[in-house]
Design a protein around this motif. Sequence first.
Motif, PDB file in Angstrom:
ATOM      1  N   LEU A  29      -6.828   0.805   8.485  1.00 57.29           N
ATOM      2  CA  LEU A  29      -6.314  -0.496   8.043  1.00 57.29           C
ATOM      3  C   LEU A  29      -5.080  -0.200   7.063  1.00 57.29           C
ATOM      4  N   VAL A  30      -3.884  -0.912   7.302  1.00 60.66           N
ATOM      5  CA  VAL A  30      -2.759  -1.001   6.657  1.00 60.66           C
ATOM      6  C   VAL A  30      -2.716  -2.425   6.041  1.00 60.66           C
ATOM      7  N   GLU A  31      -2.775  -2.542   4.802  1.00 59.99           N
ATOM      8  CA  GLU A  31      -2.834  -3.649   3.994  1.00 59.99           C
ATOM      9  C   GLU A  31      -1.837  -4.208   3.273  1.00 59.99           C
ATOM     10  N   ASN A  32      -0.862  -3.129   3.209  1.00 65.77           N
ATOM     11  CA  ASN A  32       0.290  -3.653   2.130  1.00 65.77           C
ATOM     12  C   ASN A  32       1.561  -3.399   2.791  1.00 65.77           C
ATOM     13  N   ALA A  33       1.926  -2.405   3.874  1.00 68.58           N
ATOM     14  CA  ALA A  33       3.058  -1.948   4.408  1.00 68.58           C
ATOM     15  C   ALA A  33       3.532  -3.132   5.376  1.00 68.58           C
ATOM     16  N   SER A  34       2.712  -3.842   5.956  1.00 63.82           N
ATOM     17  CA  SER A  34       3.034  -4.850   7.024  1.00 63.82           C
ATOM     18  C   SER A  34       1.989  -6.112   6.641  1.00 63.82           C
ATOM     19  N   ARG A  35       2.362  -7.181   7.518  1.00 63.56           N
ATOM     20  CA  ARG A  35       1.675  -8.333   7.098  1.00 63.56           C
ATOM     21  C   ARG A  35       0.951  -8.844   8.483  1.00 63.56           C
ATOM     22  N   ALA A  36       0.856  -7.991   9.476  1.00 57.82           N
ATOM     23  CA  ALA A  36       0.195  -8.564  10.727  1.00 57.82           C
ATOM     24  C   ALA A  36      -0.718  -7.266  11.109  1.00 57.82           C
ATOM     25  N   GLU A  37      -1.804  -7.885  12.071  1.00 56.75           N
ATOM     26  CA  GLU A  37      -2.736  -7.056  12.319  1.00 56.75           C
ATOM     27  C   GLU A  37      -2.581  -6.633  13.700  1.00 56.75           C
ATOM     28  N   ARG A  38      -2.524  -5.263  13.945  1.00 61.24           N
ATOM     29  CA  ARG A  38      -2.129  -4.689  15.292  1.00 61.24           C
ATOM     30  C   ARG A  38      -2.287  -3.020  15.458  1.00 61.24           C
ATOM     31  N   ALA A  39      -2.574  -2.517  16.434  1.00 65.75           N
ATOM     32  CA  ALA A  39      -2.727  -1.155  16.241  1.00 65.75           C
ATOM     33  C   ALA A  39      -1.210  -0.633  16.251  1.00 65.75           C
ATOM     34  N   VAL A  40      -1.194   0.510  15.877  1.00 64.23           N
ATOM     35  CA  VAL A  40      -0.136   1.522  16.086  1.00 64.23           C
ATOM     36  C   VAL A  40       0.653   1.652  17.277  1.00 64.23           C
ATOM     37  N   ILE A  41      -0.259   1.476  18.299  1.00 61.75           N
ATOM     38  CA  ILE A  41       0.159   1.780  19.599  1.00 61.75           C
ATOM     39  C   ILE A  41       0.629   0.442  20.394  1.00 61.75           C
ATOM     40  N   ASP A  42       0.860  -0.534  19.376  1.00 57.96           N
ATOM     41  CA  ASP A  42       1.340  -1.819  19.866  1.00 57.96           C
ATOM     42  C   ASP A  42       2.422  -2.039  18.890  1.00 57.96           C
ATOM     43  N   THR A  43       2.837  -1.372  17.964  1.00 54.71           N
ATOM     44  CA  THR A  43       3.847  -1.770  16.911  1.00 54.71           C
ATOM     45  C   THR A  43       5.060  -0.834  16.996  1.00 54.71           C
ATOM     46  N   PRO A  44       6.069  -1.800  17.334  1.00 57.71           N
ATOM     47  CA  PRO A  44       7.541  -1.153  17.383  1.00 57.71           C
ATOM     48  C   PRO A  44       8.376  -0.660  16.426  1.00 57.71           C
TER      49      PRO A  44
END
Length: 678
Positions: A29-44
């Motif tokens: 879980l990344v709580e601070n570097a981004s503000r949306a919840e998604r798997a890294v394999i869905d992150t561009p």
Amino acid sequence: MRGAKGIFFTVVATGPAFAESPVLLDEVLVENASRAERAVIDTPVGATVLPREDLERRDADTFEELIGDAPGVLIEGGPRGAAQEPNIRGFSDEQIVLRVDGGRVNFNQAHRGRFFLDPDIVQQVEIIRGGGSTVQGSGALGGVIAFETRDAYDLLEEGQTFGARLRTSFETNGDAFGQTATAYGALDGFDVLGFAAYRDIGDDLDDGSGVDIRASEIDVINGLGKVGFQIGEAGRVEAILSYYTDDGITPSVLDNVATDGNIVDRDTEVFTGRLGFDYAPVGSDMLDLSALVYFNTLEITEDRISDARADTTSFDTFGLELTNRSEIDIGMPLNLVYGVEFLRDEQSGERNGGDRLQFPDASINTYSAFIEADLEVLPGLSILPGVRFDRFELNSATQPDRSESEFSPRVGISYRPTDNLQIYGNYARAFRAPSLTELYSDDVHFAAQGFQLDPTTTFSGINTFVPTPNLQAESSDQFEFGIRFSDRDVFQKGDALSVSVGGYYANVDNFIDTSVQFIDFSTAQFDPILNQLVVGGTTTSVNVDAELYGAELEARYDVGLWWASLAGSLPRGTGDTGERLGSIPQDRITLGLGLRPIEGVEIGGRATVASARSSGGVDTDAYEVVDIFASYSPTSGPLAGVTLRAGIDNLFDETYNLHPNALNQPGRTFKLVGAIKF
């Protein structure tokens, strides 16, 4: 804050601590570097997550040791930990957003470092590379580095309500001792943690040639308290207070060679506070609220040994953030993240009790609003558009007030042809408002020996800052593309593989660079006493256009008995004159290998190879550095809870430095670490 949503990153840990089978960390879980919840394999975007299992293996005393080998990342500043600051893809200083437990850490005065936290309290590090201004605001041209500190739930074993952890370490290079103590507990929705650390470098560090790195004895104390309370099933409140101090005899320019004329008695004090509230009612798709209020106060005192000159630097930050996430069905899934922020930075400086114009009284207020969407338009195909508005207002005691506004749009595309494969692309418009120091610095920068230029002209040897109140904000158009793969049972049953390859291009308008003219004839003034013209030098901030581009690779493979990792960076960047930017790091590749011959035992090493680099007037040689380690951490029996580690950094005593640092890194260092949980 715990309970706030972030991105889930899928990674294979590079040798998770003492496992006999591969561990695929499906939901980091990344709580601070981004503000949306998604798997890294869905992150561009390019992203790296370092969980606690990976951090512990590093036995880091500085942040260069902790995260300095991540793809695209360089920790500048040299071997003195108090001087270290991040560089991502050639972006540095205020071009990178730092966050600790959600709150921004904005202080950056040249050569004085940006990390005010002991590495042992860090639970996870999240690194997002590339323009992130849409969700992070001013400063995220290069990306975001977010640190999450440990809480009681990270340390408690199953069925345990209270525990403690003690850790001690010794390093031969610098005769450095370190001690940390952590106590923690949780009961009936209430949790608490207390942490204290002391690190003592008893002697100057040596480089690979055995030469002393003079004035590198710096002692550090860090204390942190964290209290959390669960409000029913939906809410959580968390409060954090931290105190950091370092002191030592150092050069005033911490990343430079120490001389009799530049060493100072330096003391740093930093207080930070965080108060967060998370509220996510069960069954609600519209409300998932996170609120955070925070402050940082910093003061650095430097008393020069040669003449007792006393400098004081003060920098305070106050921030307030409200973020909500909603899920809406519009015939296709739509996830929204949106919010507002307020941020105030205020600085002041004194010299011998009077105003210090190199760090003048000034402040900046920033008002922001943002929204970002994740829309699945077709099965496996998502579009992620977003936009942010920032208005900043600058005030200085020595220059006219100023205000500006900026929009930061972004659109990303993620395509999943299969469950374990992603192809992504991203465009982001990023910006950074000029820092208070870049705008308003005045007075003497440095002094050198003067000399006669010709029979009628004398060089004074005095270089002075020139304020640039009309300096333009940096802005960039950034493009990124890449491929990710993550799966199990790839080459044999039970293995785990994760691979990420990406490229990027950033066109930066008004890139803020520092121009130092050793002799500037525009400063010429007639001196009637000398009956000559006297000229000096100037240092000023200037806007230039620049292009930064490159490629990055990250791969991890784990079969249980052994593991391997690979990370590589090929950064490039030129200014509008065609010359390479001085901030561009070396090409670098790092290979890690590890073996787990029996339960609880891990043996491994890391080899880093970097190319030569010449830019910004600094020539840096290529280098090859090898580190090795061994650890024992049984999970059962009478020694359960005990961890013993030994390692050798810079095994072959290589003499090297990290471009653009001019100061050599430490030579061969033997390390011993012992820790116990009970």
